[in-house]
Design a protein around this motif. Sequence first.
Motif, short mmCIF file in Angstrom:
data_model
loop_
_atom_site.label_atom_id
_atom_site.label_comp_id
_atom_site.label_asym_id
_atom_site.label_seq_id
_atom_site.Cartn_x
_atom_site.Cartn_y
_atom_site.Cartn_z
N THR A 150 -0.93 -27.86 -51.36
CA THR A 150 -0.03 -29.01 -51.19
C THR A 150 1.41 -28.59 -51.44
OG1 THR A 150 -1.79 -30.48 -51.99
CG2 THR A 150 0.45 -31.36 -51.95
N ALA A 151 1.63 -27.84 -52.51
CA ALA A 151 2.99 -27.38 -52.82
C ALA A 151 3.52 -26.47 -51.71
CB ALA A 151 3.01 -26.66 -54.16
N LEU A 152 2.67 -25.60 -51.18
CA LEU A 152 3.09 -24.70 -50.11
C LEU A 152 3.47 -25.47 -48.85
CD1 LEU A 152 0.50 -21.80 -50.52
CD2 LEU A 152 2.98 -21.63 -50.84
N SER A 153 2.73 -26.53 -48.54
CA SER A 153 3.05 -27.31 -47.34
C SER A 153 4.39 -28.02 -47.48
CB SER A 153 1.94 -28.33 -47.07
OG SER A 153 1.88 -29.32 -48.08
N ILE A 154 4.68 -28.54 -48.68
CA ILE A 154 5.98 -29.18 -48.93
C ILE A 154 7.09 -28.14 -48.85
CG2 ILE A 154 7.38 -30.33 -50.69
CD1 ILE A 154 4.80 -31.71 -51.64
N LEU A 155 6.86 -26.96 -49.40
CA LEU A 155 7.86 -25.91 -49.41
C LEU A 155 8.20 -25.46 -47.99
CD1 LEU A 155 9.64 -24.01 -51.01
CD2 LEU A 155 7.68 -22.48 -51.29
N ARG A 156 7.20 -25.36 -47.14
CA ARG A 156 7.46 -24.96 -45.74
C ARG A 156 8.38 -25.96 -45.07
NH1 ARG A 156 2.00 -23.04 -45.84
NH2 ARG A 156 1.22 -25.09 -45.25
N ILE A 157 8.19 -27.24 -45.34
CA ILE A 157 9.03 -28.28 -44.73
C ILE A 157 10.46 -28.17 -45.24
CG2 ILE A 157 9.40 -30.77 -44.58
CD1 ILE A 157 6.30 -31.03 -44.81
N LEU A 158 10.61 -28.00 -46.56
CA LEU A 158 11.95 -27.93 -47.14
C LEU A 158 12.70 -26.69 -46.65
CD1 LEU A 158 11.63 -29.16 -50.84
CD2 LEU A 158 13.05 -30.12 -49.02
N THR A 182 3.50 -36.07 -56.31
CA THR A 182 4.27 -35.88 -57.54
C THR A 182 3.87 -34.60 -58.27
OG1 THR A 182 4.53 -38.28 -57.80
CG2 THR A 182 4.88 -36.92 -59.76
N ARG A 183 2.56 -34.33 -58.33
CA ARG A 183 2.11 -33.10 -58.97
C ARG A 183 2.64 -31.87 -58.24
NH1 ARG A 183 -2.78 -36.02 -59.66
NH2 ARG A 183 -3.60 -35.12 -57.72
N ALA A 184 2.64 -31.92 -56.92
CA ALA A 184 3.12 -30.78 -56.14
C ALA A 184 4.62 -30.56 -56.36
CB ALA A 184 2.84 -31.00 -54.65
N MET A 185 5.39 -31.66 -56.46
CA MET A 185 6.82 -31.53 -56.70
C MET A 185 7.09 -30.98 -58.10
SD MET A 185 8.17 -32.22 -53.87
CE MET A 185 9.90 -32.19 -54.36
N HIS A 186 6.29 -31.41 -59.07
CA HIS A 186 6.43 -30.86 -60.43
C HIS A 186 6.11 -29.36 -60.42
CE1 HIS A 186 5.89 -34.98 -62.65
NE2 HIS A 186 7.02 -34.88 -61.99
N GLU A 187 5.11 -28.99 -59.63
CA GLU A 187 4.73 -27.59 -59.53
C GLU A 187 5.87 -26.75 -58.95
OE1 GLU A 187 1.13 -25.04 -57.34
OE2 GLU A 187 1.15 -27.24 -57.26
N LEU A 188 6.52 -27.26 -57.93
CA LEU A 188 7.62 -26.54 -57.30
C LEU A 188 8.86 -26.48 -58.20
CD1 LEU A 188 7.23 -27.96 -53.69
CD2 LEU A 188 6.85 -25.58 -54.39
#
Length: 287
Positions: A150-158, A182-188
Motif C-alpha cells: 500500500t505504501a509503495l503504491s502511494i509512493l509511486r503516485i507521489l 492512514t497507516r500507509a502514510m504514517h509508514e512513509l
Amino acid sequence: MRRGLVRVVLHRDISDRKGLPGFLPGDVEEHRDGHWRREETACIQTVLHAEAFIEQVGFAACLTDTRKSGPSLYVAVCGRRDAVLPRNVQKDPETSHTWLLKDELLRRGRVYYGKLPHGKATFLAPRMIPYFKTLLGISSREEKKRLSKTALSILRILRKEWEMATSELREESRLSDRPTFTRAMHELQAAMIVVPSDVIYEPKFTYLWGLAEERFPKEVASKIDRAAALREVARCFLTGAGMTFPGELARVTGLSRPDAGLGNRALVKEGYAVMIAPGTYRLASLP
C-alpha cells in the motif's frame, strides 16, 4: 496524611510515564527551562520564534506536554515547566496557537515536519535531517523490501505527481479504507520519504503531501556515517536536556536503547559528557 499519600502517588505516576526518576536535580530543571523555552519570558509567540526555537534545540515534538520528556513546541508556547494539555483542546488558546504555528511552519518549509517512527509529530532543524535520515530513514534500494504494498503504491503516485491532497491521493491510489491509507502514510513519514507540505481548511480540511527529497534535497541526499549520526543526535538532545536518564533518549527520538547508548558513550569518549551511573549521562560543562 491521606492528602500527602495521594500527592506522592500522583507524582510517581507522572514520573513513570516520563520514564524518569521521581525528581530531577534543580540545576538540570533550570537548564531544561532555558533551552526548551519553559519560561514565560522566552515563550514562543510567532512563527519566526518557532523556527528559531527548532533550530536551537535541533528537534522538537509538536503537541506533547511535560508528561513526556524532550523539547516541545506546545510547552514552549505555554512558556512554563508544568504545561499539561487540557482534555478539551479545541477550546484551549495555547493548543490552538501551537496548531496554527504548525500550519505556518509547514507552509514556509524551513523546518522538517512529520511523524517519525515513535509516532509523534516532530520538527527537525535542517542540520539534523541527515542524521535522522541515516538512523530512521529507508533508502530507495530498501523500499521494496521494507515498505508495504500500500505504501509503495502511494509512493509511486507521489513520485509522478510530486504533490497531492489527501483526498486526491486516496482516490488515485483506490484506497477507500481510511485506516489502511492512514497507516500507509504514517509508514512513509516514519521512513522519512513523504512529508506534509501544506494544510488547507476550505472548502474542506486536507493536507497536501509531497516528497522529503523535493523539499530538502541537500539534507536528504547527504551521506552520514551511522556512528557519527548516533553521536550527533545524542549530542543534540543532551545539549538541551543537561542530563539524560536510562531510556530517555530512546523514547524521545525513536532510537533503540542500544543505539542511544552508543551515541551517549561516544560523547563521553570525546569529553562532551560524563557518565555518572549506568545509562545516566550529564553534560561535562554542567557543574
